[in-house]
Enzyme design. Structure first.
Site, PDB file in Angstrom:
ATOM      1  N   GLY A 215       0.811  -1.186  -0.083  1.00  0.00           N
ATOM      2  CA  GLY A 215       0.105  -0.141   0.045  1.00  0.00           C
ATOM      3  C   GLY A 215       1.007   1.165  -0.042  1.00  0.00           C
ATOM      4  CB  SER A 216       0.120   4.730   1.306  1.00  0.00           C
ATOM      5  OG  SER A 216      -0.879   4.828   0.225  1.00  0.00           O
TER       6      SER A 216
END
Length: 552
Positions: A215-216
């Site tokens: 993810g981020s």
């Protein structure tokens, strides 16, 4: 008459030669094959005839040996087994060995040549040295903080000392009691069946051998690539990125959970985790540049050992522009182990260089004499030092003013990055909450710890805030404990390294009893394990071949 005697003598000589040839064949040519034959119990009996050496955490052994009184005499025992199972693994007379019990099996069993008093001594005497001890880099209080923070949720925590690569905490949850697999018999088989059939997969070491979409948190890698390549020269300058952002060559719109991401700067994009900005920067860097950047951080390296083997983190080498955009925010086919993401945080903390991570500080004889010590070794130069310094400032801003505020520690400089990785078909799976961070005491010259936390079953909306809400508090508690230990070590005169030497109490493991094998014979006596048995994952489990898509 003499002629018949000569013939008989010749025949006897021929038979004697045949016997000698057969003996040579058995003892030299086929010796290894016969030793490895599961039906040969001699090697198993010899393997378990003496107590194993100890695995030591903070100067205290977390393993032991129990006299079973059976033919396979000494069974393995564990102190606080579930807490340290991701580190020790198990040593089973039935199911083999894993983790440090496997990687250091020769030393623990006393067969490693480094334990012999003289070169080739054991070969000449056909003897065996007492099992040696493995002293780990784990700090007990940090391990406990990570284990307590996960509180049985599926997930993992890895903490590193950025400057050296020492692994300070390694937790996988839910865990298991390794002692239930130590011996033989129906109870061990029942325990194995229960553990392997559990949907929670307690035998899976999520810290080292499970890969997740990062993810981020992967945006740190993308930011480093953009700065090193010159795509971004001023972190506070607008990036000319539209919002909404349409993935190249498609009609799919990439959303943002944060506001104000249109034409946002790299600094703002990391502070509030703008998907559009980071996806656009990944496309501008290009496939070759992003692949090179990911590999410099350790992605796509199948050879990493700590010394237990580590699953390969993945960044695809062939992608279309829209797939590259998703991969640049830690989605599509990008996957990473928690150890890998801890290395990403450590690279920023250590001005761009990643020290090779390791779990064994030193190996000793049963009497405590050090036979070898793991040196500090460089692994990769992930980014330019100037880039790392800029990312340090941006990660600090993310904690002080952005999505990572739950990781703030009074009196310390903390940099972090949240992440919520979506997965499953149509992003229907519960998001994985991520947080990577590092911490530095105000009066220290360098960061003391880098940490990565992933929580699989985070009960949160699909936003980066879930990483800040579910994973960041765990990282904060682990980092706070690291800073406390560092302060104690620096206060102690002559203490080596940021964390100093292990506590003096209990540094010498207790003497291990020895004696003759017991009289009883077990129903089955398998040969000692020759390889580590992998833990299989059901189809569609995290880290499987199922393709992952979504927004970071």
């Amino acid at each position: 008459m003499i002629r018949y005697i000569r013939r008989a003598a010749a025949l006897c000589l021929l038979l004697l030669v045949a016997l000698l040839v057969n003996a040579v064949r058995v003892m030299l040519v086929e010796a290894e094959e016969l030793d490895a034959n599961p039906a040969n119990r001699r090697s198993a009996i010899a393997h378990w005839a003496e107590p194993r050496g100890e695995i030591v955490v903070d100067g205290r052994p977390v393993t032991g040996s129990r006299d079973s009184g059976q033919q396979l005499r000494w069974e393995r025992t564990y102190r606080r087994g579930p807490l340290y199972a991701p580190v020790t693994g198990y040593a089973s007379q039935t199911y083999g060995t894993t983790m440090l019990e496997h990687a250091e099996d020769a030393l623990l069993a006393g067969t490693d040549p480094v334990l012999a008093p003289l070169p080739l001594w054991n070969d000449l005497t056909r003897g065996r040295s007492p099992g040696g001890d493995v002293v780990t880099t784990i700090r007990a209080s940090m391990q406990e903080a990570a284990y307590r923070g996960l509180d049985g949720k599926r997930g993992a925590v890895v903490a590193l000392e950025p400057s050296s690569g020492r692994i300070l905490a390694l937790v996988s949850s839910p865990s298991y009691e390794p002692g239930v697999l130590s011996g033989t018999g129906a109870d061990v088989k029942d325990a194995w069946a229960r553990l392997t059939a559990s949907p929670h997969q307690p035998l899976l070491n999520r810290a080292l051998r499970q890969t997740y979409p990062p993810g981020s948190t992967f945006k740190i890698v993308t930011a480093a690539a953009a700065l090193d390549s010159g795509v971004v020269r001023d972190v506070d300058a607008p990036t000319d990125t539209p919002d909404p952002f349409v993935l190249p060559g498609t009609r799919q719109v990439l959303p943002n959970e944060a506001r104000g991401c249109e034409d946002a700067s790299l600094a703002y994009a990391l502070q509030w985790s703008c998907n559009t900005v980071m996806a656009g920067l990944g496309v501008d860097v290009g496939l070759e540049g992003m692949v090179g950047a990911a590999e410099r951080f350790g992605f796509d390296d199948p050879s990493l050992r700590v010394p237990s083997w580590v699953a390969k983190s993945n960044f695809d080498r062939e992608m279309s522009p829209d797939q590259l955009a998703l991969s640049s925010i830690g989605q599509f086919d990008t996957t990473a182990t928690p150890l890998q993401m801890a290395m990403v945080a450590a690279a920023v903390a250590n001005t761009g260089e990643i020290a090779r991570p390791y779990l064994v500080d030193r190996r000793t004889t049963s009497g405590g004499t050090t036979v070898d010590r793991t040196p500090r070794r460089p692994y990769r130069q992930a980014m330019n030092p100037s880039t790392a310094l800029q990312l340090q400032r941006l990660m600090v801003r993310a904690v002080e003013e952005g999505t990572g505020s739950n990781a703030a520690i009074p009196g310390a400089r903390v940099g972090g990055k949240t992440g919520t990785a979506q997965h499953g078909f149509g992003n229907t799976g519960t998001p994985y909450a991520w947080f990577i961070a590092w911490a530095q005491a105000e009066d220290s010259a360098r960061p003391a710890v880098a940490v990565a936390v992933v929580v699989e079953d985070a009960e949160a909306a699909r936003t980066d805030i879930s990483g800040g809400g579910s994973a960041a508090p765990i990282a904060r508690d682990v980092m706070r404990e690291a800073l406390r230990l560092e302060a104690e070590a620096r206060a102690a005169p002559g203490a080596p390294g940021a964390f100093g030497a292990p506590r003096a109490s209990g540094t010498t493991p207790p003497a291990r009893p020895r004696g003759a094998p017991g009289a009883r014979t077990p129903e089955s006596a398998p040969s000692p394990p020759s390889r580590e048995l992998p833990v299989t994952r059901p189809r569609g489990a995290p880290g499987s071949d199922a393709r992952t898509r979504g927004t970071g």
